[in-house]
Design a protein around this motif. Structure first.
Motif, PDB file in Angstrom:
ATOM      1  N   ASP A  72      38.350  41.953  28.280  1.00  0.00           N
ATOM      2  CA  ASP A  72      39.936  42.596  28.563  1.00  0.00           C
ATOM      3  C   ASP A  72      40.195  43.799  28.190  1.00  0.00           C
ATOM      4  N   LYS A 129      35.757  37.114  26.764  1.00  0.00           N
ATOM      5  CA  LYS A 129      37.143  37.133  27.995  1.00  0.00           C
ATOM      6  C   LYS A 129      37.388  38.771  27.096  1.00  0.00           C
ATOM      7  N   ARG A 130      37.489  38.353  25.568  1.00  0.00           N
ATOM      8  CA  ARG A 130      38.562  39.578  24.621  1.00  0.00           C
ATOM      9  C   ARG A 130      37.586  40.784  25.333  1.00  0.00           C
ATOM     10  N   SER A 170      32.884  38.811  17.318  1.00  0.00           N
ATOM     11  CA  SER A 170      31.819  37.461  18.760  1.00  0.00           C
ATOM     12  C   SER A 170      30.482  37.175  17.962  1.00  0.00           C
ATOM     13  N   ALA A 213      36.119  44.144  18.450  1.00  0.00           N
ATOM     14  CA  ALA A 213      36.319  41.965  19.025  1.00  0.00           C
ATOM     15  C   ALA A 213      34.662  41.698  19.250  1.00  0.00           C
ATOM     16  N   GLU A 246      35.348  32.840  25.190  1.00  0.00           N
ATOM     17  CA  GLU A 246      36.733  33.604  24.377  1.00  0.00           C
ATOM     18  C   GLU A 246      36.105  34.958  24.074  1.00  0.00           C
TER      19      GLU A 246
END
Length: 195
Positions: free
Chosen positions: A27, A23-24, A81, A77, A20
């Motif tokens: 993106d 992916k963030r 992570s 982000a 997840e």
């Protein structure tokens, strides 16, 4: 019995990035995943060795031939992570410290993450005799100097250190530097090898 034990952080005591979280980041980057991660990791050694965050992300963008919409969002982000801990391994660390083992940490980590980890996890990080961060010594594993600096900070020769890392390349390099080194698989493994 090993009295001086050094741990890697990520993949051993700390958890690696979740799908997840990855992916963030992808993106936000706006670049297909496989191409993005190749650039992300190819540029990472300099970042781990102390490169400033914006310079790192500029290098990633340059390698990809793009410009990111928001480097600040990518930095945030990315930092987020890398901040999860493995509670079972923290328990192992505390138990070893309580039993009088001399503990050290040798981590490839970027400067921006150090204060986050020390703020959130200072209680158990405080049980380590030495915290050796790649960003603060100017070299990252598997560079032999990282292991030598870590051992010196522990006050022992490399031969007196038992080192755990989840990356086989780092384990091989630690052995070449003189350490007893093990490829980390589980908290159970650490308990068995340090009993």
């Amino acid at each position: 019995m090993a009295d001086v034990i050094v741990f890697d952080l990520y993949g051993v005591i700390a958890r690696t990035q979740t799908d997840e979280a990855k992916k963030r980041i992808v993106d936000l980057a706006g670049v297909p995943g496989e191409r993005f991660w190749e650039a992300y990791w190819a540029c990472r050694p300099a970042y781990d060795a102390g490169q400033e965050s914006r310079a790192y992300w500029d290098a990633v963008a340059g390698r990809l031939g793009t410009r990111f919409r928001s480097v600040e969002a990518l930095i945030e982000a990315d930092l987020d992570s890398w901040c999860r801990v493995d509670d079972e391994m923290v328990g192992v660390v505390l138990d070893l410290a309580d039993r009088g083992r001399r503990l050290g940490l040798l981590s490839n980590i970027i400067e921006d993450l150090v204060p986050i980890w020390e703020d959130r996890h200072g209680d158990w990080l405080g049980r380590f005799a030495a915290l050796t961060y790649s960003c603060r010594i100017g070299v990252a594993k598997p560079d032999r100097r990282a292991y030598e600096i870590c051992a010196a900070r522990m006050g022992v020769p490399p031969e007196d250190v038992l080192f755990f890392d989840d990356n086989e390349t780092n384990v091989v390099a630690a052995k070449e530097a003189g350490m007893a080194a093990e490829l980390f698989t589980s908290a159970h493994q650490v308990r068995a090898l340090t009993a």
